[in-house]
Design a protein around this motif. Structure first.
Motif, PDB file in Angstrom:
ATOM      1  N   THR A  52       0.786  -1.218  -0.132  1.00  0.00           N
ATOM      2  CA  THR A  52      -0.045   0.067   0.063  1.00  0.00           C
ATOM      3  C   THR A  52       0.933   1.082  -0.021  1.00  0.00           C
ATOM      4  O   THR A  52       1.791   1.402   0.919  1.00  0.00           O
ATOM      5  CB  THR A  52      -1.027   0.177   1.255  1.00  0.00           C
ATOM      6  OG1 THR A  52      -1.797  -1.187   1.220  1.00  0.00           O
ATOM      7  CG2 THR A  52      -1.846   1.280   1.239  1.00  0.00           C
ATOM      8  N   LEU A  53       0.609   2.137  -0.815  1.00  0.00           N
ATOM      9  CA  LEU A  53       1.136   3.456  -1.061  1.00  0.00           C
ATOM     10  C   LEU A  53       0.390   4.536  -0.459  1.00  0.00           C
ATOM     11  O   LEU A  53      -0.887   4.652  -1.002  1.00  0.00           O
ATOM     12  CB  LEU A  53       1.747   3.670  -2.490  1.00  0.00           C
ATOM     13  CG  LEU A  53       3.104   2.664  -3.003  1.00  0.00           C
ATOM     14  CD1 LEU A  53       3.489   3.165  -4.580  1.00  0.00           C
ATOM     15  CD2 LEU A  53       4.212   2.862  -2.072  1.00  0.00           C
ATOM     16  N   ASN A  54       0.906   5.283   0.520  1.00  0.00           N
ATOM     17  CA  ASN A  54      -0.042   6.533   0.977  1.00  0.00           C
ATOM     18  C   ASN A  54       0.726   7.601   1.530  1.00  0.00           C
ATOM     19  O   ASN A  54       0.433   8.450   2.228  1.00  0.00           O
ATOM     20  CB  ASN A  54      -1.111   5.720   2.014  1.00  0.00           C
ATOM     21  CG  ASN A  54      -0.231   5.069   3.126  1.00  0.00           C
ATOM     22  OD1 ASN A  54       0.931   5.026   3.296  1.00  0.00           O
ATOM     23  ND2 ASN A  54      -1.152   4.309   4.019  1.00  0.00           N
ATOM     24  N   LYS A  55       1.969   7.752   1.376  1.00  0.00           N
ATOM     25  CA  LYS A  55       2.740   8.658   1.837  1.00  0.00           C
ATOM     26  C   LYS A  55       3.619   9.341   0.685  1.00  0.00           C
ATOM     27  O   LYS A  55       4.334   8.561   0.069  1.00  0.00           O
ATOM     28  CB  LYS A  55       3.650   8.111   3.096  1.00  0.00           C
ATOM     29  CG  LYS A  55       3.123   7.716   4.169  1.00  0.00           C
ATOM     30  CD  LYS A  55       4.333   7.040   5.091  1.00  0.00           C
ATOM     31  CE  LYS A  55       3.649   6.411   6.324  1.00  0.00           C
ATOM     32  NZ  LYS A  55       2.339   6.876   6.741  1.00  0.00           N
ATOM     33  N   PRO A  56       3.377  10.425   0.457  1.00  0.00           N
ATOM     34  CA  PRO A  56       4.205  11.288  -0.645  1.00  0.00           C
ATOM     35  C   PRO A  56       5.581  11.352  -0.537  1.00  0.00           C
ATOM     36  O   PRO A  56       6.419  11.851  -1.546  1.00  0.00           O
ATOM     37  CB  PRO A  56       3.402  12.723  -0.630  1.00  0.00           C
ATOM     38  CG  PRO A  56       2.992  12.796   0.612  1.00  0.00           C
ATOM     39  CD  PRO A  56       2.406  11.508   1.002  1.00  0.00           C
ATOM     40  N   ASP A  57       6.162  10.970   0.642  1.00  0.00           N
ATOM     41  CA  ASP A  57       7.836  10.933   0.804  1.00  0.00           C
ATOM     42  C   ASP A  57       8.167   9.548   0.793  1.00  0.00           C
ATOM     43  O   ASP A  57       9.348   9.349   1.151  1.00  0.00           O
ATOM     44  CB  ASP A  57       8.140  11.711   1.961  1.00  0.00           C
ATOM     45  CG  ASP A  57       7.655  10.966   3.397  1.00  0.00           C
ATOM     46  OD1 ASP A  57       6.627  10.099   3.261  1.00  0.00           O
ATOM     47  OD2 ASP A  57       8.043  11.310   4.223  1.00  0.00           O
ATOM     48  N   LYS A  58       7.741   8.761   0.299  1.00  0.00           N
ATOM     49  CA  LYS A  58       8.055   7.163   0.083  1.00  0.00           C
ATOM     50  C   LYS A  58       7.667   6.768  -1.196  1.00  0.00           C
ATOM     51  O   LYS A  58       6.453   6.892  -1.644  1.00  0.00           O
ATOM     52  CB  LYS A  58       7.607   6.339   1.045  1.00  0.00           C
ATOM     53  CG  LYS A  58       7.774   6.992   2.561  1.00  0.00           C
ATOM     54  CD  LYS A  58       7.873   5.634   3.455  1.00  0.00           C
ATOM     55  CE  LYS A  58       8.248   5.864   4.804  1.00  0.00           C
ATOM     56  NZ  LYS A  58       8.735   7.308   5.114  1.00  0.00           N
ATOM     57  N   GLY A  59       8.639   6.233  -2.162  1.00  0.00           N
ATOM     58  CA  GLY A  59       8.183   5.624  -3.524  1.00  0.00           C
ATOM     59  C   GLY A  59       8.478   4.100  -3.356  1.00  0.00           C
ATOM     60  O   GLY A  59       9.715   3.668  -2.865  1.00  0.00           O
ATOM     61  N   LEU A  60       7.660   3.588  -4.387  1.00  0.00           N
ATOM     62  CA  LEU A  60       8.098   1.985  -4.670  1.00  0.00           C
ATOM     63  C   LEU A  60       8.761   1.788  -5.815  1.00  0.00           C
ATOM     64  O   LEU A  60       8.272   2.156  -6.963  1.00  0.00           O
ATOM     65  CB  LEU A  60       6.901   1.143  -4.708  1.00  0.00           C
ATOM     66  CG  LEU A  60       6.943   0.079  -5.016  1.00  0.00           C
ATOM     67  CD1 LEU A  60       7.746  -0.933  -4.078  1.00  0.00           C
ATOM     68  CD2 LEU A  60       5.522  -0.548  -5.441  1.00  0.00           C
ATOM     69  N   LEU A  61      10.229   1.453  -5.832  1.00  0.00           N
ATOM     70  CA  LEU A  61      10.996   1.230  -6.855  1.00  0.00           C
ATOM     71  C   LEU A  61      10.793  -0.244  -7.470  1.00  0.00           C
ATOM     72  O   LEU A  61      10.906  -1.143  -6.612  1.00  0.00           O
ATOM     73  CB  LEU A  61      12.501   1.264  -6.716  1.00  0.00           C
ATOM     74  CG  LEU A  61      13.618   1.064  -7.435  1.00  0.00           C
ATOM     75  CD1 LEU A  61      13.459   1.976  -8.726  1.00  0.00           C
ATOM     76  CD2 LEU A  61      14.997   1.116  -6.966  1.00  0.00           C
ATOM     77  N   ILE A  62      10.359  -0.229  -8.461  1.00  0.00           N
ATOM     78  CA  ILE A  62      10.129  -1.479  -9.357  1.00  0.00           C
ATOM     79  C   ILE A  62      11.021  -1.846 -10.288  1.00  0.00           C
ATOM     80  O   ILE A  62      11.041  -0.842 -11.475  1.00  0.00           O
ATOM     81  CB  ILE A  62       8.590  -1.674  -9.867  1.00  0.00           C
ATOM     82  CG1 ILE A  62       7.601  -1.120  -8.726  1.00  0.00           C
ATOM     83  CG2 ILE A  62       8.236  -3.072 -10.370  1.00  0.00           C
ATOM     84  CD1 ILE A  62       6.094  -1.133  -9.288  1.00  0.00           C
ATOM     85  N   HIS A  63      11.699  -2.723 -10.347  1.00  0.00           N
ATOM     86  CA  HIS A  63      12.765  -3.100 -11.382  1.00  0.00           C
ATOM     87  C   HIS A  63      11.989  -3.665 -12.529  1.00  0.00           C
ATOM     88  O   HIS A  63      10.937  -4.185 -12.406  1.00  0.00           O
ATOM     89  CB  HIS A  63      13.976  -3.913 -10.848  1.00  0.00           C
ATOM     90  CG  HIS A  63      14.856  -2.962  -9.883  1.00  0.00           C
ATOM     91  ND1 HIS A  63      15.752  -2.465 -10.329  1.00  0.00           N
ATOM     92  CD2 HIS A  63      14.711  -2.703  -8.477  1.00  0.00           C
ATOM     93  CE1 HIS A  63      16.658  -1.855  -9.325  1.00  0.00           C
ATOM     94  NE2 HIS A  63      15.964  -1.771  -8.217  1.00  0.00           N
TER      95      HIS A  63
END
Length: 131
Positions: A78-89
């Motif tokens: 779950t993404l819900n914070k604008p200062d965290k990003g999910l890096l997908i290779h």
């Protein structure tokens, strides 16, 4: 699974927060930027993998779930914070779902759009990984 949560540097003060993405924030040069918005909560986005492209997904507003798959495992983040990003290779199947009202998904990509880089059928994704 070749993913990670990237902390996006931020400056905080009484006027609000400022998130900063510069050359050393993510491990690739940004060649494409796009964002998803006004996505109905029942919609699904993604549903593909990339052969070479890397992406950083950021929930700049609201929240959404990212379902990630390899032939051997599945994860939901779950993404819900604008200062965290999910890096997908590369070579990871991704599906986005469960968008909250007003959510915005910002995507920073390592490559410009190329249809040849996409694997859009899950059976083809599994076959591609047998090579």
């Amino acid at each position: 699974m070749n993913i990670e949560i990237i902390e996006i540097p931020k400056r905080e003060d009484y006027r609000g927060n400022l998130a900063i993405i510069e050359n050393d924030t993510i491990p690739f040069d940004i060649n494409r930027v796009y964002y998803l918005f006004d996505v109905p909560s029942t919609s699904h986005r993604g549903g593909h993998a990339h052969k070479n492209l890397k992406q950083l997904l950021i929930a700049v507003s609201g929240s959404f779930d990212v379902v990630l798959k390899t032939p051997k495992e599945t994860k939901k983040i779950t993404l819900n914070k604008p200062d965290k990003g999910l890096l997908i290779h590369e070579n990871i199947w991704r599906e986005l779902e469960n968008f909250s009202s007003g959510s915005v998904c910002l995507v920073l990509a390592s490559e410009v759009f190329s249809e040849e880089d996409y694997i859009r059928d899950y059976a083809d994704f599994l076959d591609y990984n047998k090579k």
